[in-house]
Design a protein around this motif. Structure first.
Motif, PDB file in Angstrom:
ATOM      1  N   MET A  83      54.675  -9.059  50.156  1.00  0.00           N
ATOM      2  CA  MET A  83      54.998  -7.669  50.456  1.00  0.00           C
ATOM      3  C   MET A  83      54.746  -6.817  49.221  1.00  0.00           C
ATOM      4  O   MET A  83      55.206  -7.142  48.130  1.00  0.00           O
ATOM      5  CB  MET A  83      56.454  -7.516  50.895  1.00  0.00           C
ATOM      6  CG  MET A  83      56.818  -6.090  51.296  1.00  0.00           C
ATOM      7  SD  MET A  83      58.462  -6.004  52.041  1.00  0.00           S
ATOM      8  CE  MET A  83      58.550  -4.255  52.473  1.00  0.00           C
ATOM      9  N   GLY A  84      53.980  -5.728  49.387  1.00  0.00           N
ATOM     10  CA  GLY A  84      53.705  -4.803  48.303  1.00  0.00           C
ATOM     11  C   GLY A  84      54.487  -3.513  48.476  1.00  0.00           C
ATOM     12  O   GLY A  84      54.719  -3.075  49.602  1.00  0.00           O
ATOM     13  N   ILE A  85      54.892  -2.909  47.357  1.00  0.00           N
ATOM     14  CA  ILE A  85      55.658  -1.663  47.390  1.00  0.00           C
ATOM     15  C   ILE A  85      55.004  -0.635  46.469  1.00  0.00           C
ATOM     16  O   ILE A  85      54.678  -0.946  45.317  1.00  0.00           O
ATOM     17  CB  ILE A  85      57.114  -1.895  46.962  1.00  0.00           C
ATOM     18  CG1 ILE A  85      57.865  -2.710  48.022  1.00  0.00           C
ATOM     19  CG2 ILE A  85      57.841  -0.579  46.719  1.00  0.00           C
ATOM     20  CD1 ILE A  85      59.293  -3.058  47.629  1.00  0.00           C
ATOM     21  N   CYS A  86      54.836   0.588  46.962  1.00  0.00           N
ATOM     22  CA  CYS A  86      54.290   1.727  46.225  1.00  0.00           C
ATOM     23  C   CYS A  86      52.891   1.388  45.694  1.00  0.00           C
ATOM     24  O   CYS A  86      52.001   1.083  46.482  1.00  0.00           O
ATOM     25  CB  CYS A  86      55.254   2.171  45.133  1.00  0.00           C
ATOM     26  SG  CYS A  86      54.889   3.845  44.516  1.00  0.00           S
ATOM     27  N   VAL A  87      52.662   1.396  44.385  1.00  0.00           N
ATOM     28  CA  VAL A  87      51.335   1.032  43.895  1.00  0.00           C
ATOM     29  C   VAL A  87      51.048  -0.437  44.188  1.00  0.00           C
ATOM     30  O   VAL A  87      49.886  -0.844  44.291  1.00  0.00           O
ATOM     31  CB  VAL A  87      51.202   1.337  42.386  1.00  0.00           C
ATOM     32  CG1 VAL A  87      49.778   1.063  41.908  1.00  0.00           C
ATOM     33  CG2 VAL A  87      51.545   2.796  42.098  1.00  0.00           C
ATOM     34  N   GLY A  88      52.094  -1.221  44.381  1.00  0.00           N
ATOM     35  CA  GLY A  88      51.925  -2.603  44.828  1.00  0.00           C
ATOM     36  C   GLY A  88      51.321  -2.679  46.217  1.00  0.00           C
ATOM     37  O   GLY A  88      50.747  -3.709  46.591  1.00  0.00           O
TER      38      GLY A  88
END
Length: 216
Positions: A84-89
């Motif tokens: 799971m990626g968040i924001c720039v992730g």
């Protein structure tokens, strides 16, 4: 005899660009066994891998590569292991990012370009609603009027991945609007991501993280 379900092990990948402590607290709040690390084996073997991201696209990509993060993400996804990626992730999961006229290659898990957000006020900072698909698993149990916390100046404006095989579940794409429509979240097999920060989005964000953990 009473048995308990083991906690899911989640690694918050620490490559130098992300609110790792906020993510750790939010995941622990919803019952995960959380560790912040860049250790290759631990990141590979965890039930779930969370990739945060704050700052410039190019800097995040450089940091990720130095920590072998691109290999870890690719190998996990090749084996159907949740990421799971968040924001720039989330942004670095796309093919490329363009900031100040400079183009940087992303991980190319999804086609698309991260570009400047065209809006009267940038960055887009604060609470906003989203438009999630009716059958979204990520947003299951979340009220349609729920608001999520965003902090970003760049976004993906078009979704280009189509699934033609009827046996495969089509990606679920959630949208938001700030001056223009942009991709706010994606669910695509083992790979999920959000442009907003669920770890900073109160009860609604906690429900999203719970939904993700339940798939691990």
């Amino acid at each position: 005899m009473t048995t308990t379900t083991p906690q899911k092990k989640v690694v918050v990948f620490d490559y130098g660009f992300g609110n790792v402590r906020s993510a750790e607290r939010a995941l622990a709040r919803v019952g995960a066994d959380v560790e912040i690390t860049r250790d290759y084996d631990k990141a590979m073997n965890a039930d779930g891998l969370l990739v945060p991201g704050v700052g410039a696209f190019s800097a995040c990509m450089d940091g990720l590569k130095k920590a072998r993060g691109e290999w870890i993400i690719d190998r996990r996804l090749s084996g159907g292991r949740p990421v799971m990626g968040i924001c720039v992730g989330m942004q670095i999961l796309f093919a490329r990012g363009i900031e100040h006229g400079v183009e940087t290659e992303g991980l190319d898990e999804w086609p698309g370009t991260v570009g400047p957000l065209q809006a009267p006020v940038v960055p887009h900072m604060g609470w906003n609603t989203v438009e999630a698909p009716a059958d979204s698993r990520l947003f299951a149990g979340v009220d349609d009027a729920a608001r999520f916390y965003f902090v970003h100046s760049y976004a993906v404006h078009e979704w280009g991945l189509e699934v033609t095989n009827p046996a495969m579940r089509a990606p679920q794409v959630t949208w938001a609007e700030h001056g223009e429509r942009f991709v706010a979240a994606v669910e695509n097999g083992a790979l999920w991501a959000t442009q907003f920060h669920p770890e900073k989005s109160g009860d609604a964000g906690a429900q999203l993280l719970t939904n993700w953990i339940e798939t691990l």
